[in-house]
Design an enzyme around this catalytic site. Sequence first.
Site, PDB file in Angstrom:
ATOM      1  N   GLU A   1      -4.045   0.099   3.769  1.00 40.93           N
ATOM      2  CA  GLU A   1      -3.792  -1.136   2.603  1.00 40.93           C
ATOM      3  C   GLU A   1      -4.055  -0.852   1.537  1.00 40.93           C
ATOM      4  OE1 GLU A   1      -5.463  -2.127   7.529  1.00 40.93           O
ATOM      5  OE2 GLU A   1      -5.816  -0.184   5.394  1.00 40.93           O
TER       6      GLU A   1
ATOM      7  N   ASP B   1      -5.563  -0.554   9.436  1.00 41.83           N
ATOM      8  CA  ASP B   1      -7.116  -0.941  10.085  1.00 41.83           C
ATOM      9  C   ASP B   1      -5.893  -0.766  11.681  1.00 41.83           C
ATOM     10  OD1 ASP B   1      -7.736  -1.132   8.293  1.00 41.83           O
ATOM     11  OD2 ASP B   1      -8.432  -2.926   7.815  1.00 41.83           O
TER      12      ASP B   1
ATOM     13  N   ASP C   1      -7.013  -2.506  14.376  1.00 43.64           N
ATOM     14  CA  ASP C   1      -7.616  -3.640  15.257  1.00 43.64           C
ATOM     15  C   ASP C   1      -6.017  -3.712  14.708  1.00 43.64           C
ATOM     16  OD1 ASP C   1      -6.819  -4.462  12.079  1.00 43.64           O
ATOM     17  OD2 ASP C   1      -8.438  -5.710  12.276  1.00 43.64           O
TER      18      ASP C   1
ATOM     19  N   GLU D   1      -4.188  -6.777  13.222  1.00 42.37           N
ATOM     20  CA  GLU D   1      -4.043  -6.901  12.283  1.00 42.37           C
ATOM     21  C   GLU D   1      -2.571  -5.893  11.613  1.00 42.37           C
ATOM     22  OE1 GLU D   1      -4.739  -9.646   8.306  1.00 42.37           O
ATOM     23  OE2 GLU D   1      -6.586  -9.348   9.879  1.00 42.37           O
TER      24      GLU D   1
ATOM     25  N   TYR E   1     -15.656   0.689  10.811  1.00 42.33           N
ATOM     26  CA  TYR E   1     -15.018  -0.423  10.603  1.00 42.33           C
ATOM     27  C   TYR E   1     -15.470  -1.642  10.902  1.00 42.33           C
ATOM     28  CZ  TYR E   1     -10.493  -3.600  10.718  1.00 42.33           C
ATOM     29  OH  TYR E   1      -9.491  -4.377  10.580  1.00 42.33           O
TER      30      TYR E   1
ATOM     31  N   ARG F   1     -14.803  -5.188  11.799  1.00 46.26           N
ATOM     32  CA  ARG F   1     -14.007  -5.964  12.495  1.00 46.26           C
ATOM     33  C   ARG F   1     -14.000  -5.477  14.425  1.00 46.26           C
ATOM     34  NH1 ARG F   1     -10.094  -6.440   7.827  1.00 46.26           N
ATOM     35  NH2 ARG F   1     -11.043  -8.490   6.353  1.00 46.26           N
TER      36      ARG F   1
ATOM     37  N   HIS G   1     -13.549   0.367  20.790  1.00 42.62           N
ATOM     38  CA  HIS G   1     -13.879   0.072  18.911  1.00 42.62           C
ATOM     39  C   HIS G   1     -15.302   0.399  18.903  1.00 42.62           C
ATOM     40  CE1 HIS G   1     -10.560  -2.569  17.567  1.00 42.62           C
ATOM     41  NE2 HIS G   1     -10.112  -1.593  17.984  1.00 42.62           N
TER      42      HIS G   1
END
Length: 927
Positions: A9, A98, A100, A102, A324, A326, A371
Site C-alpha cells: 500500500e 495488509d 486485515d 481492508e 501489524y 490493526r 493475528h
Amino acid sequence: MSKSLVIVESPAKARTISRYLGDAYVVESSIGHIRDLPSKSAEVPEELRARFARKDEIGVDVEDDFRPLYLVDPDKKQHIGKLKKLLKSADMLYLATDEDREGESIAWHLFEVLEPKVPVKRMVFHEITKKAIEEAIDTPRQIDRRLVDAQEARRILDRLYGYKLSPVLWRRVMRGLSAGRVQSVATRILVERERARIAFVQASYWDLGAVLDKGAAGTRFEAKLTSVDGTRLASGKDFGSDGRPTRGDVVVLDEAGARALAEDLRANGRFTVGSVERKPYRRKPAAPFMTSTLQQEASRKLRMGARQAMRTAQRLYESGYITYMRTDSTTLSETALTAARAQITELYGASYVPAAPRTYANKVKNAQEAHEAIRPAGETWKMPEVVARELDRDEARLYELIWKRTIASQMEDAVGETLSVKIGGATPSREVELSVTGRTITFPGFLRAYVEGSDDPEAELEDRDKPLPPLAEGEALRLEDITAEGHETQPPARFTEATLVRALEELGVGRPSTYASIISTIDSRGYVFRKGQALVPSFTAFAVVTLLEKHFPQLVDYAFTAKMEDELDAIASGAEEVGPWLARFYHGPEEHRANVNGSKVMDVGLKRMVDIRLDEIDAREINSIPLGEDPEGRAIAIRVGRFGPYVERADGARASVPEDQAPDELTLALAMELLAKPSDDRPLGVDPETGEPVFAKAGRWGPYVQLGEGGADRKEKPKTASLFKSMSLETVTLADALRLLSLPRTVGVGEDGEPIVALNGRFGPYLQKGKETRSLSSEDHIFTVTVAEALALLAQPKQGGRRGVSSEPLRTLGPDPVSGQPITVRAGRFGPYVSDGDANQSLLKGDTVEEITLERAAELLARRRERGPSKKRGRKVAAKKAPAAKAAKKAPAKKAPAKKAGAKKKSSKKTATKKAATKLATKQADG
C-alpha cells in the site's frame, strides 16, 4: 530477465520490504486505495447513471443485488499506468497489502483493475522483517473473497446509511451534517454522558482527617474518619445523581458538625489500635497491546489522540519496528515469547521470568486469533534507547510504550502485603472509628518494567508503596492533628479519546481499526470540541442525537449496532451472504415489506423508514432544549439554528450562545444572564430599496453591518459587510452601512470584456478580474478607483508574501515529528494557527494558544497534510508558474507541426484513457 512484481500500500512499506528481497523482485506501492464508490452523481459515467446515480443511493444499484460501482481515483490513473507497465515485464504478481479486511479489499481492487495476465498470489505477513518476508514469499495464498465481501458489505452499508440519513439532518437540523452507522452511536454516547452531567445535582459532605503517631520518631501516619457512634460515615459513593444519599444507614456530616466533632476529639479524644489485618497482595500484568488498548494507553500516557497513535504505529510497522498495528488479538507467537523471556532474563534476572509463558484470554468478540498482539518486531528486540537514536520523538515514545507493555506481559506478578488498620477514638460524649490502609511491595515483578495507566489520577496513587509503622491491637496512639475536610460529589466524567474507545469496545460497536477515524469524523463534523483531554458534545450533537433517538431509535441502539457488527463478521466467516443481508437491512424482509407502520429497521427497511418518518419530524422540537421558566413565568430554551445555538425566551427575546459553551454549564441562570445583557446590535435605519432594517453588530471577526433580521426562521442568511478600519460601531451611519452593503462594486470591464470588481476582504481591499487580484492602497479606494487605474494595477506584477499575519510566533512548541521543523503558534487574519513552515492549520474549537500542546499541534498538522494542499495554495503555485508559461507561449516555436501533432496525440490519449475507464466501470457494474 523477468522479475516478480510485489505491490504493497505505501511507499515506506515498499522501501522496507525491498531491502529484504533480492534483485529478482520489484517492490512498488499502490499509494493506498486505488478506487472507491463515486461520491456524487456527476462522477458516474452517463450510461450508468440510471442505475448508480439515484438520489441517496449513489454508487450502489439497490435493485440489482446491491451491486457497487467502483471508479478509479483520477489522481491514481497515472500511477496505475505505471503499475500496468511494470506488470507487463513481470512473471509473477504478489499482492502484499495488509492482512486485515481492508488490506484484502485493496488486493482485490488491484487484481480487478490491473487485470494481470501472469499468476497472482496473495502474500501476507504481520511484521516486516527479513524472516517474515521470506516466509510470506514461500507460503502465499489466494485472495480471500469472504474477507473482501465483509469489507465491501461494510462499505456499501455505510454508504447507504450515510447517504439516506444525512439529508434528513440537512433538512431538519442544518446543512453539512452527517449520520453514520458508528459515528452516530459514538455521538450518542457523548451526549448521554453530558445529559447525565446536566441532570446531576451536587451534594456536599464532610469528614475528618487525623495525623497520629506512637509517640516516637518515624511512627507518624494519617487516618480517615469512617464511623461516628457506630454508624458508617457517608462518602461520595453513597450519594445518587439527585444529590441525596442512596441509603439510610449512613451519617452525613455537615460543616458545623464536622468542625465541632474535630474540636471535641482534639480536646478530649483518646485513640487506640482496634484491629490489624494483614492480607497478601498480588497483581498480574496487563495483556500485550491490541489496537484499542494501544489507543487508550497512548492517550493516557503520551497524550496522543487515537488518530495520531495509529498514524505513528503505522510508520513503526512499515519501518520494521513493530508488528501489524490493526489487531484485536492478545496472542504472542512462540518467537515473541522466546524473545521476551530472553530479554527479561538479561535485564532483570531469572527470578522475573515465570515458569511458563503467560497467555491471555481474548475478551473481544470475533477476534482474529491468527493475528498477533502488537509487539516489537523480530526475533530479538531493540532497546528503546537504541530506537530513540533512529526515530523521531513520537515514534520512539510509542515504541517504548509497546516494548514495555510486551516485556511486562511476560514477567512475574508483583507481590507484597496489604495492611488494614482500624483505630478507635473516644471522648466523654462520642465514639468514632478511623481507618488506614498500607501496602508494602516485597517483589516488584512486572512493575519494574511497566505500570498500566488509569483514567482516574487517584487510582494511580494506589499503585505506590504505602508503608505503615508496626502497629499492634490495643496499642495507644497520640493525636498530632485533626482537621475537618469538606467534599462535593462530582458529575460523571466526560469521555476522553481513551475512555470513548473503551466504551465502544465494551459495547461491541465498531471495530478497533475504525475507532480513530470515528473520533476524527465526529470532531470534523462539529459534534464535539475539546476542553483539555475531554470530549465535549456540541448543541448540534444534541439536536442530531435527539432526532435519531426519537424517529430512528434502532439506528442508535447500542445492542442493535453491536448485532450488526456480529452479522458483518458472519459474512467474513461465510455464514451470511452480502446481497440478502443488505436487502434485509435496506428494503426489509420480503414478508414485512407491506408493513409500512413498522417501528424497526429490520421490519420495514432503512429506505422505507426514512420515507415514512421524514414528514413526522418537527424541526423546532428536535432543535430545542428546554431550560425552565424565568421568575415571570416565561419559558426559556436553547435552540440550534442554521447559524449556531442561541437561547430564546417565550416573548421572542434571543441571545447567541458562545461557541465554547459546554452544554452542562448552560443553566437557566446563565441563559437569563445572556438574555439580560445589552445587545451589541445597533439599529441604523431602514434600507430604502428592500424596506429591511439595517444593524451594526459586533462579531467574531470584528464589527460589521447586517441587512435584515437573522434567526432560525429565515431561509437565507442576511447580507453582511465588515466595517472599514476607519469606522467604529459607535459612529457608523446608515449611509456608511448602505455603501458597505453595496459591495462588491463593479468598476468596469477590461479589453477582453471581463468585469473588474473592487471589494473588501479579510486581507484588505483589492481588485479582481477573473483569477487575477491586486491589492488597493486604501479601503476608500474601493469606491473611487477608475477603470484606467484598475487596469494599470492589474498590469503590475503581483506582490508575494502573506498579509495580515504576524511574523513573530506567539509560541514555539517543538519539532514536528513528520517534517522535523519547529512547530509554532501564530496569529493570522483568520485567527491563531499552527505551522511547521510547510503546513498551516487553524486552531479548532476548544484549542487555545496558551494550552495547545506539541502533540495536539502535530495532530492538527497531520490532518492538514492528509487533506492535501488547499485549492487556494494550488492556485498560488499555478500563478507562480504563469509568467514562464506566457514566455514560452510568446517564444517562436520550432518544429511547430510536430508540436501540434504531439498535442493532438496527447488529447487522443486522454480520450482513450477516459473511454477505458468507462469501459472498466461498465464491465464491473455488469459483473
